[in-house]
Every structure is written in C-alpha cells, then in structure tokens.
Scaffold this motif. Sequence first.
Motif, mmCIF file in Angstrom:
data_model
loop_
_atom_site.group_PDB
_atom_site.id
_atom_site.type_symbol
_atom_site.label_atom_id
_atom_site.label_comp_id
_atom_site.label_asym_id
_atom_site.label_seq_id
_atom_site.Cartn_x
_atom_site.Cartn_y
_atom_site.Cartn_z
ATOM 1 N N PRO A 103 5.817 -2.734 -19.902
ATOM 2 C CA PRO A 103 6.998 -2.451 -19.080
ATOM 3 C C PRO A 103 7.025 -3.266 -17.784
ATOM 4 C CG PRO A 103 6.033 -0.410 -19.869
ATOM 5 C CD PRO A 103 5.076 -1.513 -20.225
ATOM 6 N N LEU A 104 5.865 -3.446 -17.155
ATOM 7 C CA LEU A 104 5.819 -4.231 -15.922
ATOM 8 C C LEU A 104 6.208 -5.679 -16.188
ATOM 9 C CD1 LEU A 104 5.293 -4.543 -12.922
ATOM 10 C CD2 LEU A 104 2.860 -4.850 -13.468
ATOM 11 N N ALA A 105 5.658 -6.265 -17.249
ATOM 12 C CA ALA A 105 5.981 -7.655 -17.584
ATOM 13 C C ALA A 105 7.466 -7.813 -17.900
ATOM 14 C CB ALA A 105 5.127 -8.129 -18.752
ATOM 15 N N GLU A 106 8.028 -6.863 -18.640
ATOM 16 C CA GLU A 106 9.455 -6.936 -18.975
ATOM 17 C C GLU A 106 10.313 -6.827 -17.717
ATOM 18 O OE1 GLU A 106 10.138 -3.990 -22.007
ATOM 19 O OE2 GLU A 106 8.665 -4.927 -23.334
ATOM 20 N N TYR A 107 9.935 -5.948 -16.792
ATOM 21 C CA TYR A 107 10.669 -5.835 -15.540
ATOM 22 C C TYR A 107 10.606 -7.159 -14.779
ATOM 23 C CZ TYR A 107 12.307 -4.447 -10.992
ATOM 24 O OH TYR A 107 13.028 -4.388 -9.819
ATOM 25 N N CYS A 108 9.421 -7.744 -14.726
ATOM 26 C CA CYS A 108 9.244 -9.014 -14.010
ATOM 27 C C CYS A 108 10.137 -10.103 -14.582
ATOM 28 C CB CYS A 108 7.778 -9.451 -14.040
ATOM 29 S SG CYS A 108 6.684 -8.448 -13.009
ATOM 30 N N VAL A 109 10.195 -10.203 -15.894
ATOM 31 C CA VAL A 109 11.033 -11.228 -16.530
ATOM 32 C C VAL A 109 12.511 -10.972 -16.215
ATOM 33 C CG1 VAL A 109 11.809 -12.178 -18.748
ATOM 34 C CG2 VAL A 109 9.356 -11.828 -18.315
ATOM 35 N N ARG A 110 12.933 -9.707 -16.271
ATOM 36 C CA ARG A 110 14.332 -9.385 -15.927
ATOM 37 C C ARG A 110 14.624 -9.729 -14.465
ATOM 38 N NH1 ARG A 110 13.140 -4.678 -18.785
ATOM 39 N NH2 ARG A 110 13.142 -3.454 -16.856
ATOM 40 N N HIS B 231 0.855 -1.190 0.000
ATOM 41 C CA HIS B 231 0.000 0.000 0.000
ATOM 42 C C HIS B 231 0.888 1.235 0.000
ATOM 43 C CE1 HIS B 231 -3.605 -2.363 0.805
ATOM 44 N NE2 HIS B 231 -2.824 -3.095 1.577
ATOM 45 N N GLY B 232 0.384 2.299 -0.583
ATOM 46 C CA GLY B 232 1.153 3.537 -0.642
ATOM 47 C C GLY B 232 2.363 3.419 -1.537
ATOM 48 N N CYS B 233 2.202 2.782 -2.681
ATOM 49 C CA CYS B 233 3.332 2.594 -3.606
ATOM 50 C C CYS B 233 3.769 3.948 -4.170
ATOM 51 C CB CYS B 233 2.943 1.637 -4.728
ATOM 52 S SG CYS B 233 2.647 -0.038 -4.133
ATOM 53 N N ARG B 234 5.067 4.235 -4.003
ATOM 54 C CA ARG B 234 5.612 5.531 -4.425
ATOM 55 C C ARG B 234 6.317 5.452 -5.778
ATOM 56 N NH1 ARG B 234 8.175 6.235 1.503
ATOM 57 N NH2 ARG B 234 8.839 4.160 0.865
ATOM 58 N N CYS B 235 6.191 4.338 -6.466
ATOM 59 C CA CYS B 235 6.828 4.154 -7.769
ATOM 60 C C CYS B 235 6.165 5.064 -8.808
ATOM 61 C CB CYS B 235 6.701 2.699 -8.204
ATOM 62 S SG CYS B 235 4.983 2.143 -8.379
ATOM 63 N N ALA B 236 6.803 5.159 -9.963
ATOM 64 C CA ALA B 236 6.188 5.872 -11.088
ATOM 65 C C ALA B 236 4.879 5.177 -11.454
ATOM 66 C CB ALA B 236 7.142 5.881 -12.287
ATOM 67 N N MET B 237 3.881 5.950 -11.820
ATOM 68 C CA MET B 237 2.551 5.408 -12.116
ATOM 69 C C MET B 237 2.594 4.354 -13.229
ATOM 70 S SD MET B 237 -0.599 5.269 -11.239
ATOM 71 C CE MET B 237 -1.142 6.680 -10.320
ATOM 72 N N GLU B 238 3.531 4.452 -14.155
ATOM 73 C CA GLU B 238 3.585 3.485 -15.251
ATOM 74 C C GLU B 238 3.734 2.047 -14.742
ATOM 75 O OE1 GLU B 238 7.057 2.927 -17.878
ATOM 76 O OE2 GLU B 238 8.112 4.314 -16.548
ATOM 77 N N TRP B 239 4.415 1.848 -13.611
ATOM 78 C CA TRP B 239 4.581 0.484 -13.086
ATOM 79 C C TRP B 239 3.261 -0.094 -12.609
ATOM 80 C CZ3 TRP B 239 8.612 -1.342 -15.083
ATOM 81 C CH2 TRP B 239 9.779 -0.610 -15.179
ATOM 82 N N LEU B 240 2.292 0.751 -12.352
ATOM 83 C CA LEU B 240 0.972 0.307 -11.896
ATOM 84 C C LEU B 240 -0.039 0.206 -13.022
ATOM 85 C CD1 LEU B 240 0.785 2.565 -8.707
ATOM 86 C CD2 LEU B 240 1.480 0.160 -8.830
ATOM 87 N N ARG C 228 -2.994 2.945 -5.351
ATOM 88 C CA ARG C 228 -1.533 2.819 -5.267
ATOM 89 C C ARG C 228 -1.166 1.579 -4.455
ATOM 90 N NH1 ARG C 228 0.889 6.739 -8.242
ATOM 91 N NH2 ARG C 228 2.931 6.056 -7.576
ATOM 92 N N ALA C 229 -1.817 0.467 -4.841
ATOM 93 C CA ALA C 229 -1.653 -0.810 -4.139
ATOM 94 C C ALA C 229 -1.258 -1.912 -5.119
ATOM 95 C CB ALA C 229 -2.943 -1.183 -3.422
ATOM 96 N N VAL C 230 -0.574 -2.934 -4.577
ATOM 97 C CA VAL C 230 -0.102 -4.064 -5.375
ATOM 98 C C VAL C 230 -0.151 -5.311 -4.501
ATOM 99 C CG1 VAL C 230 1.929 -5.062 -6.545
ATOM 100 C CG2 VAL C 230 1.468 -2.608 -6.739
ATOM 101 N N THR C 231 -0.483 -6.446 -5.119
ATOM 102 C CA THR C 231 -0.278 -7.721 -4.441
ATOM 103 C C THR C 231 0.732 -8.523 -5.253
ATOM 104 O OG1 THR C 231 -2.154 -8.819 -5.532
ATOM 105 C CG2 THR C 231 -2.581 -7.781 -3.399
#
Length: 127
Positions: free
Chosen positions: A25-32, A11-20, A79-82
């Motif tokens: 880009p998120l999938a590519e980051y995950c694979v890396r 909760h309270g994710c301070r990352c750039a909004m694009e990661w959410l 601004r949350a992630v699981t």
Amino acid sequence: MQGLHLTADLHGCRCAMEWLTEADPLAEYCVRAVHAAGLQAVARVVHSFPATEQGPGGVTATVLLAESHLCVHTWPEQRAVTLDVYVCNLGGDHSAKAHALLAALLELFDATQVQQHQLLRGTPPQG
C-alpha cells in the motif's frame, strides 16, 4: 546535472499504522503521489523489515523517477519516517513538482514534528 534534493524527518506520525508497516500500500501510494505531482515513475522497489522486540518492522519504498528518485523509510516502533525527494532540473525545472510530492507525503504521515531540508545539487563552484 543541476537538481533539487528535499529531505524531511518526521516524528509522531499520526497516520494509520499500515502506512508505516505495509510495503505494497505504501509503494502504491508513492507511485500515485509521483504521478499526481506530474513526475514520471519508471520503477519501484520496496522492502519490509521483520518485527523486532521494539515492535513491528518498517518499510523502505523507493520509486525511481525519470527525473531522479523518491525514497521513504519508516520506523513504526517510533512512529517516525524519513523522506528523500530528488529531481534533476537539467531538461526543465521540476522543483515545484518535487515540493508537491513532498507535501503529499507529509499529509499522509501527519507528523507532529517535521524537520525539512533543501539542497541545490550540481551547481558548479564559483571562482
């Protein structure tokens, strides 16, 4: 079938909004991150959800691993992630790699609140 299942609610994710909000880009980051942790990605599936009255749509990104899976679900309007990382430890202990993968994702999302859980799976009942 023994394995390690790690989960984290952020909760309270301070990352750039694009990661959410941005699936590719998120999938590519995950694979890396999977490769950097020493795990083997065998496939990926991503899905972008449409915007709602509450805000931009989120993303679900799943990376299938030779060792099991990684799954990320985002809720940009909150601004949350699981996070869900599961590794089988039958052919070798991949626990440290699972922890490294989770750490990379925690760093990316930079949450103000994190709730983590760890579950050992597939251990036969004693008795």
